[in-house]
Design a protein around this motif. Structure first.
Motif, PDB file in Angstrom:
ATOM      1  N   ILE A   1       9.341   8.967  -9.861  1.00  0.00           N
ATOM      2  CA  ILE A   1       8.897   8.163  -8.726  1.00  0.00           C
ATOM      3  C   ILE A   1       7.384   8.283  -8.586  1.00  0.00           C
ATOM      4  O   ILE A   1       6.846   9.390  -8.537  1.00  0.00           O
ATOM      5  N   TYR A   2       6.716   7.142  -8.539  1.00  0.00           N
ATOM      6  CA  TYR A   2       5.264   7.095  -8.376  1.00  0.00           C
ATOM      7  C   TYR A   2       4.930   6.461  -7.030  1.00  0.00           C
ATOM      8  O   TYR A   2       5.567   5.490  -6.622  1.00  0.00           O
ATOM      9  N   SER A   3       3.910   6.991  -6.371  1.00  0.00           N
ATOM     10  CA  SER A   3       3.520   6.474  -5.060  1.00  0.00           C
ATOM     11  C   SER A   3       2.005   6.481  -4.912  1.00  0.00           C
ATOM     12  O   SER A   3       1.325   7.404  -5.367  1.00  0.00           O
ATOM     13  N   LYS A   4       1.490   5.443  -4.268  1.00  0.00           N
ATOM     14  CA  LYS A   4       0.053   5.361  -4.012  1.00  0.00           C
ATOM     15  C   LYS A   4      -0.356   6.230  -2.830  1.00  0.00           C
ATOM     16  O   LYS A   4      -1.450   6.788  -2.800  1.00  0.00           O
ATOM     17  N   LYS A   5       0.531   6.342  -1.849  1.00  0.00           N
ATOM     18  CA  LYS A   5       0.147   6.923  -0.564  1.00  0.00           C
ATOM     19  C   LYS A   5       0.998   8.110  -0.127  1.00  0.00           C
ATOM     20  O   LYS A   5       0.514   9.020   0.541  1.00  0.00           O
ATOM     21  N   VAL A   6       2.286   8.107  -0.490  1.00  0.00           N
ATOM     22  CA  VAL A   6       3.219   9.130  -0.011  1.00  0.00           C
ATOM     23  C   VAL A   6       3.385  10.232  -1.055  1.00  0.00           C
ATOM     24  O   VAL A   6       3.632   9.951  -2.230  1.00  0.00           O
ATOM     25  N   ASP A   7       3.266  11.474  -0.621  1.00  0.00           N
ATOM     26  CA  ASP A   7       3.469  12.615  -1.518  1.00  0.00           C
ATOM     27  C   ASP A   7       4.972  12.808  -1.733  1.00  0.00           C
ATOM     28  O   ASP A   7       5.629  13.560  -1.020  1.00  0.00           O
TER      29      ASP A   7
ATOM     30  N   LYS B   1       0.818  -1.216   0.000  1.00  0.00           N
ATOM     31  CA  LYS B   1       0.000   0.000   0.000  1.00  0.00           C
ATOM     32  C   LYS B   1       0.852   1.265   0.000  1.00  0.00           C
ATOM     33  O   LYS B   1       0.455   2.292  -0.547  1.00  0.00           O
ATOM     34  N   GLU B   2       2.012   1.199   0.646  1.00  0.00           N
ATOM     35  CA  GLU B   2       2.926   2.346   0.654  1.00  0.00           C
ATOM     36  C   GLU B   2       4.015   2.188  -0.405  1.00  0.00           C
ATOM     37  O   GLU B   2       4.990   2.931  -0.419  1.00  0.00           O
ATOM     38  N   GLY B   3       3.823   1.227  -1.304  1.00  0.00           N
ATOM     39  CA  GLY B   3       4.841   0.922  -2.303  1.00  0.00           C
ATOM     40  C   GLY B   3       5.063   2.040  -3.304  1.00  0.00           C
ATOM     41  O   GLY B   3       4.179   2.858  -3.570  1.00  0.00           O
ATOM     42  N   MET B   4       6.272   2.052  -3.881  1.00  0.00           N
ATOM     43  CA  MET B   4       6.652   3.072  -4.857  1.00  0.00           C
ATOM     44  C   MET B   4       7.272   2.427  -6.088  1.00  0.00           C
ATOM     45  O   MET B   4       7.974   1.422  -5.992  1.00  0.00           O
ATOM     46  N   LEU B   5       7.002   3.044  -7.229  1.00  0.00           N
ATOM     47  CA  LEU B   5       7.560   2.604  -8.502  1.00  0.00           C
ATOM     48  C   LEU B   5       8.472   3.693  -9.040  1.00  0.00           C
ATOM     49  O   LEU B   5       8.082   4.866  -9.093  1.00  0.00           O
TER      50      LEU B   5
ATOM     51  N   LYS C   1      -1.407   8.100  -7.066  1.00  0.00           N
ATOM     52  CA  LYS C   1      -1.905   9.429  -6.707  1.00  0.00           C
ATOM     53  C   LYS C   1      -0.799  10.478  -6.769  1.00  0.00           C
ATOM     54  O   LYS C   1      -1.040  11.635  -7.127  1.00  0.00           O
ATOM     55  N   TYR C   2       0.430  10.074  -6.413  1.00  0.00           N
ATOM     56  CA  TYR C   2       1.526  11.036  -6.306  1.00  0.00           C
ATOM     57  C   TYR C   2       2.688  10.666  -7.236  1.00  0.00           C
ATOM     58  O   TYR C   2       2.899   9.489  -7.552  1.00  0.00           O
ATOM     59  N   SER C   3       3.446  11.690  -7.633  1.00  0.00           N
ATOM     60  CA  SER C   3       4.634  11.436  -8.449  1.00  0.00           C
ATOM     61  C   SER C   3       5.620  12.590  -8.307  1.00  0.00           C
ATOM     62  O   SER C   3       5.253  13.704  -7.917  1.00  0.00           O
ATOM     63  N   ALA C   4       6.872  12.302  -8.619  1.00  0.00           N
ATOM     64  CA  ALA C   4       7.923  13.323  -8.609  1.00  0.00           C
ATOM     65  C   ALA C   4       8.995  12.907  -9.598  1.00  0.00           C
ATOM     66  O   ALA C   4       9.257  11.715  -9.778  1.00  0.00           O
ATOM     67  N   PHE C   5       9.612  13.884 -10.247  1.00  0.00           N
ATOM     68  CA  PHE C   5      10.690  13.595 -11.193  1.00  0.00           C
ATOM     69  C   PHE C   5      11.991  14.187 -10.669  1.00  0.00           C
ATOM     70  O   PHE C   5      12.032  15.346 -10.258  1.00  0.00           O
ATOM     71  N   LEU C   6      13.052  13.375 -10.658  1.00  0.00           N
ATOM     72  CA  LEU C   6      14.372  13.843 -10.236  1.00  0.00           C
ATOM     73  C   LEU C   6      15.364  13.598 -11.358  1.00  0.00           C
ATOM     74  O   LEU C   6      15.420  12.505 -11.922  1.00  0.00           O
ATOM     75  N   LYS C   7      16.146  14.607 -11.678  1.00  0.00           N
ATOM     76  CA  LYS C   7      17.122  14.487 -12.756  1.00  0.00           C
ATOM     77  C   LYS C   7      18.510  14.202 -12.193  1.00  0.00           C
ATOM     78  O   LYS C   7      18.832  14.551 -11.058  1.00  0.00           O
ATOM     79  N   SER C   8      19.328  13.551 -13.011  1.00  0.00           N
ATOM     80  CA  SER C   8      20.717  13.293 -12.660  1.00  0.00           C
ATOM     81  C   SER C   8      21.596  14.310 -13.375  1.00  0.00           C
ATOM     82  O   SER C   8      21.515  14.451 -14.598  1.00  0.00           O
ATOM     83  N   SER C   9      22.414  15.037 -12.630  1.00  0.00           N
ATOM     84  CA  SER C   9      23.289  16.051 -13.233  1.00  0.00           C
ATOM     85  C   SER C   9      24.564  15.392 -13.726  1.00  0.00           C
ATOM     86  O   SER C   9      25.579  15.360 -13.037  1.00  0.00           O
ATOM     87  N   PHE C  10      24.499  14.873 -14.931  1.00  0.00           N
ATOM     88  CA  PHE C  10      25.631  14.127 -15.478  1.00  0.00           C
ATOM     89  C   PHE C  10      25.685  14.395 -16.966  1.00  0.00           C
ATOM     90  O   PHE C  10      24.724  14.137 -17.679  1.00  0.00           O
ATOM     91  N   ASN C  11      26.778  14.933 -17.465  1.00  0.00           N
ATOM     92  CA  ASN C  11      26.772  15.419 -18.839  1.00  0.00           C
ATOM     93  C   ASN C  11      28.032  15.040 -19.608  1.00  0.00           C
ATOM     94  O   ASN C  11      28.697  15.878 -20.188  1.00  0.00           O
ATOM     95  N   LEU C  12      28.360  13.739 -19.614  1.00  0.00           N
ATOM     96  CA  LEU C  12      29.540  13.281 -20.340  1.00  0.00           C
ATOM     97  C   LEU C  12      29.186  12.391 -21.524  1.00  0.00           C
ATOM     98  O   LEU C  12      30.053  11.909 -22.220  1.00  0.00           O
ATOM     99  N   GLN C  13      27.899  12.155 -21.740  1.00  0.00           N
ATOM    100  CA  GLN C  13      27.467  11.274 -22.807  1.00  0.00           C
ATOM    101  C   GLN C  13      26.434  11.972 -23.677  1.00  0.00           C
ATOM    102  O   GLN C  13      25.826  12.960 -23.284  1.00  0.00           O
ATOM    103  N   VAL C  14      26.216  11.407 -24.863  1.00  0.00           N
ATOM    104  CA  VAL C  14      25.191  11.947 -25.749  1.00  0.00           C
ATOM    105  C   VAL C  14      23.825  11.865 -25.085  1.00  0.00           C
ATOM    106  O   VAL C  14      23.049  12.799 -25.082  1.00  0.00           O
ATOM    107  N   PHE C  15      23.523  10.706 -24.494  1.00  0.00           N
ATOM    108  CA  PHE C  15      22.240  10.512 -23.822  1.00  0.00           C
ATOM    109  C   PHE C  15      22.457  10.516 -22.313  1.00  0.00           C
ATOM    110  O   PHE C  15      22.245   9.530 -21.629  1.00  0.00           O
ATOM    111  N   SER C  16      22.907  11.643 -21.784  1.00  0.00           N
ATOM    112  CA  SER C  16      23.294  11.672 -20.382  1.00  0.00           C
ATOM    113  C   SER C  16      22.263  12.328 -19.477  1.00  0.00           C
ATOM    114  O   SER C  16      22.409  12.311 -18.275  1.00  0.00           O
TER     115      SER C  16
END
Length: 270
Positions: free
Chosen positions: A221-227, A171-175, A200-215
């Protein structure tokens, strides 16, 4: 002097890396696999002429992907990680001593074997499954606290598969779904929309890494219960304070966590 050139999919430009040593060059089930050594970056893992792993700075990617979702959850015990190969994320998950079960599903066993030989050895307490992920995950209901999907395989981002993954979460699981967002904003937007009915909830976090073409990589992060987008520095600091592996981290911190949720407007993924 030899160079390896990483190209974009449409060949608009390329980036060159000096090759100190060619370590591996083979074809595995139709895919070109290389391991080269660069004088500055150390060993590079390359699949189909795209760099997948850089030894010197792997911690930037692996720490933000693993710890951002691990610290968003109040107490993680059971984790499922789905990817072609490890990418250094498994060692970061295992730094959390509350984890008592870690499953790793890979659909490319031979690729993982090359990675283990030249980068991180297999962790003995990880349950590795080289199997049909859909059939395997059907055996679990209300079981995992966290699932992380870091794969280019579209089957792992198919709506039916994600529904199965959701059912296997507590129930508190996250994807957590890893994405490269410099080249595929439309695909990410569509993914967000398809999962709105499941979480119900989601957040996006980026990685600051810029040494590759697709970097420009990040994790949604998706969550059913936690904001997860509303998590405070106070909560993160409290969890980080009791984290035994804190001193070993080179990149992740509560402050990095919060700043990584600030996405520049030009990425256009909201």
């Amino acid at each position: 002097m030899k160079y390896f050139y990483e190209k974009t999919s449409d060949h608009d430009f390329k980036i060159g890396y000096k090759v100190k040593k060619n370590i591996v060059s083979k074809t595995i089930k139709g895919e070109s696999v290389k391991v080269i050594e660069n004088p500055f970056l150390g060993k590079l893992f390359i699949v189909n002429d795209l760099i997948q792993f850089i030894e010197k700075y792997e911690f930037v990617f692996s720490e933000i992907i693993a710890h951002s979702i691990m610290f968003s959850h109040p107490k993680v015990e059971k984790v499922l990680f789905i990817s072609e190969f490890d990418r250094g994320i498994i060692k970061e998950i295992l730094k959390h001593k509350t984890v008592n079960e870690l499953f790793f599903i890979s659909d490319k066993e031979k690729l993982q074997e090359v990675f283990e030989e030249h980068f991180f050895k297999r962790e003995p307490n990880v349950k590795i499954v080289f199997d049909n992920a859909k059939e395997y995950i059907e055996n679990f209901q209300n079981y995992f606290d966290i699932i992380i999907i870091d794969s280019k395989n579209p089957d792992f981002k198919d709506k039916d598969f994600l529904k199965l993954a959701t059912k296997s979460l507590t129930k508190e699981g996250m994807l957590g779904i890893v994405n490269g967002f410099s080249k595929e904003p439309t695909a990410i937007k569509n993914e967000f929309k398809s999962l709105k009915s499941l979480f119900k909830y989601s957040a996006f976090l980026k990685s600051s890494f810029n040494l590759q073409v697709f970097s420009n990589l990040g994790i949604k992060i998706y969550s059913k219960k936690v904001d997860v987008a509303g998590i405070t520095e106070r909560v993160l600091n409290s969890r980080f304070k009791h984290f035994e592996g804190a001193k070993k981290l080179k990149y992740y911190s509560p402050q990095i966590h919060l700043s990584s949720m600030v996405i520049p407007k030009f990425y256009n993924i909201k």
